[in-house]
Scaffold this active site. Structure first.
Site, PDB file in Angstrom:
ATOM      1  CE  LYS A  26      -4.525  25.875  -4.238  1.00 28.21           C
ATOM      2  NZ  LYS A  26      -4.428  25.787  -2.772  1.00 28.21           N
ATOM      3  CG  ASP A  39      -1.844   1.143   1.305  1.00 29.52           C
ATOM      4  OD1 ASP A  39      -2.332   1.569   0.244  1.00 29.52           O
ATOM      5  OD2 ASP A  39      -2.088   1.641   2.412  1.00 29.52           O
TER       6      ASP A  39
END
Length: 1281
Positions: free
Chosen positions: A559, A406
């Site tokens: 942004k 993971d």
């Protein structure tokens, strides 16, 4: 929010909906059962979960079944049955029965202890308290008492007990914030929202008790991020999606109280559907031992038949010559031979020694104990040490070939750190916390004195706009704690890090309304009017906020990813080029970057843009596309401010661990539910990917798989991959097309599913990383050859889907790394199963959340990390660690040692058993094939108990070929376990051959001496011959163990001395005069050893046997080692020459973008529409007295508090500020703040025509009636969040 589908869509959808849930109606759900007769089960399960393997009734039969699935146990049971027959028994039946019972008890106890832990975990979960609406009051019940259709009340920081439909909450517009760390490992908050109709109608306990809506949805399934259904209430239908569902395992955050309707309970919940079943894990050596036991048994059967046939001819000839002997035997020769066959089978049964399996259990237990005691795998911050939860998989740790990991919480800490920034082409690094700013976050590590001085003196406009952008362009919510400290509630850790950076620079975000945002800029409070918020999504890869500042001018702050910001700049000069170079440097440092830009918008341009934006926001169709086009028009002509660099902080030692494991021949796959950009960025951070890595996308993979088995393309591809560093990056949708033969999930509803935004990303449509580094040139070589007719397709009866799966696994296994993004927990398990199915390799899965449990259970070895995401992974794992870096020592040191030890143990045990017991075969040739034992009975009984056990036990527990430090420094040694080099059929054959040669030398050398000796010194009698053979065998195997042990300690010397000493002590006792007088038939060897050892000739024979059986083998090993080191070099393989790969741009720059932003679309709409801020209309007439009836049932700490409180509203914290601006020197003294009491924020009364935000707000909140709601929904077609 709730769009009404057409009648045709409703009919199509309802045909697939077979799961009906009726609110407040337990009797309806209890009547349904499925199954047959006594196997009937309730269709709607209770909320109790059962993850344990056994119960009181099933433990004994199920455990015995598992025990006797081992071939060795079946073999021992067969021998015990044969020994119980007097006519053929050569040994007492209890000599094998007692050890077998001990072995079964040891293994059963181990399994029982593991399962008791699961029962305790289940009971702890099932007995958690919760509030259930029973009648007209809320009662405290246990989780296991929850049923489908119940209404459950949840409070802040409580865990959701079942999959529920959110009906209402105390937040504005019935929002509910949840943390899904236990499900997907993400700690950032997500929002769920109730239907508008339930939000407006269900405003009291009394109304909830009268709620009788019906939910029609799909059957329970494992699709975590998909849900399709509808709510039928008051003759109306309302569509449901994942945005309305609270999944079991989520935690309620920042929400005082919420109410939900249970849809799926217990084992039907999505998280439990993804947990999978408990599998019986067997090691490769265990499976090999099963095959070897069968092989040995068949060999013994053949050998017993040969000896029985020889007995037949021998007895027949003997009876013909000595006819008077026949009177003593009433059976025929055939019957005697038949019984002799079984007698030999029992006598030779010791070739599969029971002691070997019993000692192996202690070896596994001891090696597990060493793992638990290893202080190098102790993590002091959590006071957590490594723990071996399974004691039977230690050797498997030394053979791992694939690791499935993971990402969030396993490789990373899920902590975003503002590391660096670039303004006007200049890079500023980090350092100590700020002391001049009273609002600074003391935990924020970034500090740069030069940049701080520039910010505080207000000398640079670009720096000011940079900081202002960080404080304005976001969707963060703010509130104060009891101590008056500002707390930011962000949709992603990235945004929190950016806003905290602005806060520490002195640009403090204080509060927001739906059309304003308030900042404290270096001690001066400034309020900006928000004109538009252009939300982030995966296609735009940017976010913008259009504001009017206090001076009256309009500014756009943007942004986003460098690939979309840089192409929208008004000019591209030296600063822009320098910024590109700095972005490349940040990418090499594996930092996550965002480009910041702004522009001043002319008033006339905004007046032209505003009505078009208003019209687009009211469109019924293609609203999103129209808004994005308008956003694109506004986001042009930008001026670059700079770049932020955020570090997604890895766990300590992750890059070094991955590099070390890769050197050990282990392939690492990352399976994550995160976005591709984030996963790839982490891949570079942890050095799983490098700058030279060629990344194959899904369309490239599809092209390869189509012709993979044609014209030897697989062989050509293997050569290509051997000369290039290649990685695969795929998502869950692509895996769904591959896992057809393994997946058993019903997929009918997928086409109708309303998928969450994060799973709708078209990753293959626009990928910004390394598009220039493709396999395009190489792929041109892979296609159907014009004259090719041969096919390399596997000659098995596989379906096309299985052939595609095999091709994919074959291709992926040749790559350096594989990253699977946007995968569900079940897909993680299916990927592991896919590799196990087609590669036949040892797999290891490691994770720390509940979303990793299924993967951990499916892998051959499951490792759980004990982190911040709960203990679900650790509780279902075979081994638990505190940090990912400990995996390096677990595999390369403990795993490899365990494999080396158990292999050497097995090889030596088979050798010593063969060397000592094969003499029985040679002795049969000279005793008329009568199955007479050669050794003294007590020697056979104590041989594996005292005389030869301790040295072999020392090998299994303490043997080391290299030290722990050398194992870590030379990970290449790990390859031996992956290739099964230390124990296989060839090594087994060598051990058996070595034992046969030793037995032949000991027997025939002693027999040869008999013919040349006579008189008192002769050892031609039976007992003397047996003692000489016993001593020769014991000293031969002891000499062998001395030669093969490489890790000598005082304990090793003690085991050898103790074993030999035990022989002489026990022999003197069993051959003593007083025992002979007590039981002459049981102790017949009176002073046999004393007589043998008193004759020098006998000692010379024993010494000769030991030397002859040891020296040739030792010389052979030395020659083999010499030849192996100086052997001829292997011929060089044909050099594969690949044509140079051109730079194919495909519309992207050659620089790798390090953009990664774990944000989610939808929060901007909640802010601009006032949903997240607005005070709802409440019916207060029933809010108090409805809760009185349940007060006495509540715990004492909750008595006196109403279960239904007024829904919260946001507030603005206003402070008194100095009217004059402070200078650089005066600022630290004038920045003190006097707080005002918080004031409630009411909805501003703005005319509808003045702004889109206010018009939407009026449309949704000016009425509370259900009739008016439908009208407004049809008019606005507000999308579901």
């Amino acid at each position: 929010m709730d769009t009404i589908p057409s009648e045709e869509e409703q009919d199509d959808t309802n045909t697939a909906f077979t799961w009906e849930v009726r609110a407040n109606n337990r009797a309806y759900h209890k009547q349904f059962k499925q199954g047959f007769l006594c196997w009937q089960q309730k269709r709607y399960k209770t909320n109790a979960i059962h993850t344990a393997k056994y119960n009181v009734f099933s433990f004994l039969p199920l455990n015995l079944y598992e025990q006797f699935s081992r071939v060795s146990n079946m073999y021992f049971l067969l021998i015990i049955v044969l020994q119980s027959i007097p006519e053929i028994s050569t040994l007492p039946w209890f000599t094998l029965f007692v050890p077998l019972c001990c072995l079964l008890v040891i293994r059963a106890t181990r399994d029982l202890v593991d399962d008791i832990g699961r029962h305790r975990s289940d009971n702890a979960i099932n007995n958690r308290p919760c509030q259930i609406l029973m009648g007209k009051s809320l009662l405290w019940k246990k989780w296991k008492n929850i049923c489908v259709g119940d209404l459950v009340c949840l409070r802040k920081d409580s865990t959701v007990p079942a999959d529920m439909l959110l009906l209402a909450s105390t937040e504005p517009s019935s929002l509910c914030y949840v943390e899904t760390a236990d499900i997907d490992g993400e700690t950032n908050l997500k929002f769920r929202q109730a239907l508008t109709v339930t939000h407006n109608e269900l405003t009291s306990i009394k109304k909830m008790a009268a709620f009788h809506g019906t939910v029609m949805c799909e059957e329970p399934n494992s699709r975590m991020h998909q849900f399709v259904g509808s709510l039928e209430w008051k003759n109306q239908k309302y569509p449901l999606s994942t945005g309305n569902i609270l999944l079991r395992g989520c935690k309620i955050r920042n929400t005082s109280t919420c109410y939900g309707l249970v849809i799926y309970a217990g084992l039907d919940t999505k998280i439990m559907k993804n947990c999978g079943m408990i599998h019986l894990k067997r090691t490769k050596l265990d499976l090999l031992m099963n095959k070897l036991v069968v092989l040995i048994f068949l060999s013994l059967v053949i050998l017993s038949i040969a000896l029985a046939v020889s007995f037949y001819f021998m007895v027949k000839e003997f009876k013909d010559k000595h006819h008077y002997v026949s009177i003593l035997y009433s059976r025929s020769v055939v019957m005697e031979s038949f019984l002799m066959f079984w007698g030999y089978l029992i006598l030779l049964s010791v070739m599969v020694p029971m002691a070997m399996f019993i000692i192996a259990e202690f070896i596994y237990l001891g090696n597990s104990f060493f793992i638990n005691l290893d202080m190098h795998m102790y993590y002091e911050p959590l006071d957590m040490a490594a723990k071996a939860r399974s004691t039977s998989l230690n050797d498997q740790l030394g053979q791992v070939q694939f690791i499935f990991s993971d990402k969030t919480g396993t490789l990373t800490q899920n902590v975003m750190t503002f590391k660096k920034c670039c303004i006007k082409g200049r890079v500023y690094g980090g350092g100590n916390p700020y002391e001049w700013n009273p609002y600074a976050d003391r935990k924020f590590p970034f500090y740069n004195k030069e940049l701080t001085d520039i910010v505080r003196c207000k000398q640079d406009r670009m720096v000011q706009e940079f900081c202002r952008l960080l404080a304005i362009c976001h969707t963060v919510m703010v509130h104060e704690d009891r101590e008056g400290q500002l707390l930011y509630q962000a949709a992603s850790p990235d945004e929190e890090a950016l806003v905290t950076a602005a806060r520490n620079f002195g640009y403090v975000f204080l509060s927001r309304t739906q059309d304003t945002i308030t900042l404290l800029e270096l001690g001066e409070e400034r309020v900006y009017q928000v004109l538009a918020m252009m939300d982030f999504n995966s296609v735009r890869k940017r976010m913008s906020v259009l504001v009017r500042n206090p001076e009256g001018s309009i500014c756009l702050y943007t942004k986003g990813a460098d690939t979309v910001i840089l192409e929208r700049l008004s000019k591209k000069g030296p600063i822009e080029q320098t910024t590109k170079d700095i972005l490349s440097d940040f990418a090499e440092e594996t930092l996550r970057t965002l480009c910041l830009a702004y522009r001043e918008v002319a008033e006339d341009f905004y007046e032209l843009w505003k009505p078009r934006h208003h019209e687009a926001s009211l469109l019924l169709k293609n609203r999103g596309q129209a808004l994005q086009r308008l956003y694109g028009h506004m986001e042009q002509g930008l001026e670059l401010l700079g770049v932020t660099a955020i570090e997604d902080k890895l766990q300590d030692g992750v890059p070094e661990t991955i590099q070390c494991l890769k050197k050990g021949g282990i392939k690492i796959w990352v399976l994550t539910g995160d976005k591709p950009e984030t996963a790839v960025n982490i891949g570079f951070s942890c050095q799983l990917l490098s700058e030279n890595t060629l990344i194959l996308e899904e369309k490239d993979i599809s092209r390869l798989l189509e012709t993979y088995w044609v014209s030897n393309n697989n062989l050509r591809m293997a050569k290509v991959l051997a000369h290039h560093s290649v990685a695969l990056v795929i998502n869950g949708d692509f895996l769904d097309q591959l896992l057809l033969s393994l997946r058993k999930e019903h997929r009918v509803l997928v086409q109708n599913a309303v998928v969450d935004e994060v799973y709708r990303e078209a990753f293959h449509s626009k990928v910004n990383f390394r598009q220039s580094r493709r396999f395009s040139q190489v792929l041109r070589n892979f296609g159907p050859s014009q004259g090719a007719s041969s096919s390399d397709t596997p000659e098995t009866e596989e379906s096309p889907e299985e052939q595609q799966e095999r091709a994919f696994v074959d291709l992926a296994s040749k790559c350096q790394a594989v990253i699977c993004c946007r995968v569900t927990p079940k897909q993680k398990a299916l990927v592991v199963a896919l590799v196990k199915k087609y590669q036949q390799v040892v797999t290891l899965a490691i994770g720390d959340g509940a979303n990793d449990v299924n993967m951990i259970k499916t892998a051959d070895v499951g490792v759980g990390l004990t982190g911040q995401e709960g203990m679900q992974a650790a509780q279902n794992s075979d081994y638990t660690l505190a940090q990912f870096c400990h995996l390096q020592r677990l595999l390369l040191v403990h795993g490899r040692w365990s494999y080396v030890r158990i292999c050497k143990f097995l090889r030596y045990f088979f050798y010593k058993t063969t060397a000592s017991m094969m003499v029985q075969i040679w002795f049969s040739i000279y005793n008329g094939f009568t199955a007479q034992p050669l050794y003294e009975g007590w020697f056979l009984a104590l041989y594996n108990l005292l005389y030869s056990t301790l040295p072999v036990l020392y090998i299994g527990l303490f043997e080391q070929d290299v030290s722990a430090d050398q194992s870590l420094q030379m990970p290449e040694l790990y390859v031996a376990g992956q290739n099964n080099e230390l124990f296989n059929y060839w090594v087994f054959l060598q051990a058996i051959s070595h034992g046969i040669i030793t037995s032949m030398i000991n027997f025939f050398m002693t027999l040869l001496v008999i013919h040349n000796t006579e008189g008192p010194a002769s050892h031609g009698d039976y007992q003397t011959f047996a003692v000489v053979m016993a001593l020769s065998s014991l000293l031969s195997i002891t000499t062998e163990v001395i030669l093969i042990i490489r890790y000598w300690t005082v304990l090793c010397v003690f085991t050898i001395v103790f074993s030999l000493g035990a022989y002489f002590i026990m022999t003197s006792l069993t051959q003593s005069l007083w025992l002979y007088r007590l039981a002459p038939h049981t102790f017949p060897f009176l002073y046999a050893d004393r007589n043998v050892l008193s004759q020098p000739s006998n000692l010379l024979v024993i010494l000769l046997n030991v030397v002859m059986s040891t020296v040739p083998i030792l010389a052979l090993r030395l020659v083999y080692t010499k030849l192996k080191k100086e052997g001829p070099k292997a011929p060089k393989e044909e050099v594969f020459v690949e044509p140079p790969m051109p730079q194919i741009l495909r519309g992207a720059p050659s620089r790798r973008s390090s953009y990664a932003f774990s944000h989610r679309e939808g929060y901007a709409d909640l802010i601009t529409q006032g949903t997240i801020l607005q005070r709802p209309t409440l019916d207060d007439t029933d809010t108090v007295h409805d809760s009185d009836s349940s007060e006495e049932e509540q715990p004492t700490h909750l008595k006196g508090s109403s279960p239904w409180r007024l829904r919260k509203i946001s507030f603005i914290v206003k402070r008194k500020r100095p009217s004059q601006k402070a200078s650089c020197e005066q600022l630290p003294h004038t920045a003190t703040v006097t707080k005002r009491p918080p004031t409630l924020m009411h909805r501003p009364s703005v005319p509808l025509q003045e702004g889109y935000q206010s018009s939407v707000d009026e449309a949704f909140f000016s009425t509370s009636s259900g009739h008016a709601l439908e009208t407004q929904l049809e008019a606005l077609d507000r999308p579901s969040s």
